[in-house]
Write a protein that holds these residues in place. Structure first.
Motif, PDB file in Angstrom:
ATOM      1  N   HIS A 116      28.621  35.669  42.027  1.00  0.00           N
ATOM      2  CA  HIS A 116      27.858  34.615  41.368  1.00  0.00           C
ATOM      3  C   HIS A 116      28.092  34.643  39.854  1.00  0.00           C
ATOM      4  O   HIS A 116      27.954  35.685  39.202  1.00  0.00           O
ATOM      5  N   LEU A 117      28.532  33.511  39.312  1.00  0.00           N
ATOM      6  CA  LEU A 117      28.819  33.330  37.883  1.00  0.00           C
ATOM      7  C   LEU A 117      30.001  34.157  37.398  1.00  0.00           C
ATOM      8  O   LEU A 117      30.123  34.443  36.208  1.00  0.00           O
ATOM      9  N   VAL A 118      30.879  34.541  38.308  1.00  0.00           N
ATOM     10  CA  VAL A 118      32.141  35.181  37.928  1.00  0.00           C
ATOM     11  C   VAL A 118      33.197  34.081  37.819  1.00  0.00           C
ATOM     12  O   VAL A 118      33.312  33.245  38.715  1.00  0.00           O
ATOM     13  N   TRP A 119      33.931  34.051  36.718  1.00  0.00           N
ATOM     14  CA  TRP A 119      34.914  32.986  36.541  1.00  0.00           C
ATOM     15  C   TRP A 119      36.326  33.555  36.404  1.00  0.00           C
ATOM     16  O   TRP A 119      36.521  34.686  35.984  1.00  0.00           O
ATOM     17  N   TYR A 120      37.277  32.708  36.800  1.00  0.00           N
ATOM     18  CA  TYR A 120      38.675  33.114  36.772  1.00  0.00           C
ATOM     19  C   TYR A 120      39.508  31.902  36.348  1.00  0.00           C
ATOM     20  O   TYR A 120      39.747  30.991  37.146  1.00  0.00           O
ATOM     21  N   TYR A 121      39.878  31.865  35.082  1.00  0.00           N
ATOM     22  CA  TYR A 121      40.671  30.793  34.502  1.00  0.00           C
ATOM     23  C   TYR A 121      40.022  29.421  34.725  1.00  0.00           C
ATOM     24  O   TYR A 121      39.105  29.058  34.017  1.00  0.00           O
ATOM     25  N   ASP A 122      40.483  28.663  35.717  1.00  0.00           N
ATOM     26  CA  ASP A 122      40.007  27.293  35.888  1.00  0.00           C
ATOM     27  C   ASP A 122      38.993  27.141  37.021  1.00  0.00           C
ATOM     28  O   ASP A 122      38.802  26.046  37.537  1.00  0.00           O
ATOM     29  N   ARG A 123      38.332  28.216  37.387  1.00  0.00           N
ATOM     30  CA  ARG A 123      37.313  28.129  38.438  1.00  0.00           C
ATOM     31  C   ARG A 123      36.184  29.107  38.150  1.00  0.00           C
ATOM     32  O   ARG A 123      36.376  30.116  37.470  1.00  0.00           O
TER      33      ARG A 123
END
Length: 271
Positions: free
Chosen positions: A38-45
């Motif tokens: 939850h609320l972990v992001w990776y570049y464009d997502r």
């Protein structure tokens, strides 16, 4: 969950962009049912877990507060994040979109309104960081950094792997090497031109110094290229050994009567 206490993430639970702003930042909202993402992001997502229906029940919260304080703190911190995800009614409408389904619809005849949602979430915003789980004292977390921390503190190859194919994973390492190689090749070509010019002159003074630097620079570049090649091959070998070990471990476990795969084990974790 890995906690970033080394300056790798902003230590502020309000460091969360609203849903409409996630789109403005070029991020795709990916719905997950894993609270660790939850609320972990990776570049464009960015990964967001929907609100479970039972968290809208007042009776559930009272029961949870009496029975399991740690779980209550985790749930409270989770709900608090939605105060920042849904700041405006446009965010609320996006969350209700069946394509996302971030907010459960309990009564289809009388669905929750934006005002009702705000009244539900508002009390959780009054909770300090000491009243919620440690994870929710932070806002959004970057997956690439979590993967690094997982290798150091959890003894895992990754916290969560994205790439399903080796070529996608190794491509991240090749691109910087190719760019650096192109730059160094241009420098070496310029030095060769300089040395060729020095041939028609007397090798003395600054030309002698330039000749010495060029020779050593060429040697250093050769060593760096060899080290990069060896590192790349070592990485490939490590991935092959890890995947082989993982496959053998799963094969042995399948022989155990009644064994069932866990969701977290349905991947190698290398890429």
């Amino acid at each position: 969950m890995v906690q970033s206490q080394l300056g790798l993430a902003t230590p502020d639970h309000a460091h969360i962009s609203a849903l409409h702003h996630q789109t403005a930042r070029g991020r795709e909202v990916v719905v997950v049912m894993n609270p660790n993402l939850h609320l972990v992001w990776y570049y464009d997502r960015i990964f967001i877990q929907p609100i479970p229906r039972y968290l809208l029940s007042e009776a559930f919260w009272k029961f949870l507060q009496r029975q399991d304080k740690a779980l209550w703190q985790a749930c409270a911190g989770f709900i608090r994040t939605y105060w920042y995800l849904i700041k405006y009614e446009i965010d609320f409408q996006k969350a209700l979109d069946p394509a996302l389904g971030l907010i459960p619809v309990v009564d289809k005849q009388n669905p929750m309104t934006f005002e009702e949602f705000v009244q539900f979430v508002r009390p959780f915003t009054k909770l300090g960081d000491d009243c919620v789980s440690k994870r929710f004292t932070f806002g959004e977390l970057r997956l690439s950094r979590l993967n690094i921390l997982a290798r150091i503190f959890l003894g895992k190859m990754t916290y969560h792997h994205i790439h399903a194919q080796w070529n996608e994973y190794l491509g991240k390492f090749l691109a910087p090497f190719i760019a650096l190689f192109a730059l160094l090749s241009a420098v070496l070509s310029a030095m060769q031109v300089g040395l060729a010019t020095a041939v028609v002159t007397t090798e003395s003074g600054s030309w002698h110094f330039f000749s010495t630097v060029s020779r050593w620079f060429a040697v250093v570049i050769i060593i760096l290229v060899l080290l990069a090649l060896i590192s790349y091959l070592v990485l490939v070998i490590i991935m092959m050994v890890h995947d082989f070990y993982f496959a053998k471990k799963m094969e042995q476990r399948k022989r155990i009567p009644g064994f069932k795969h866990k969701i977290s084990e349905m991947r190698s974790g290398v890429v």
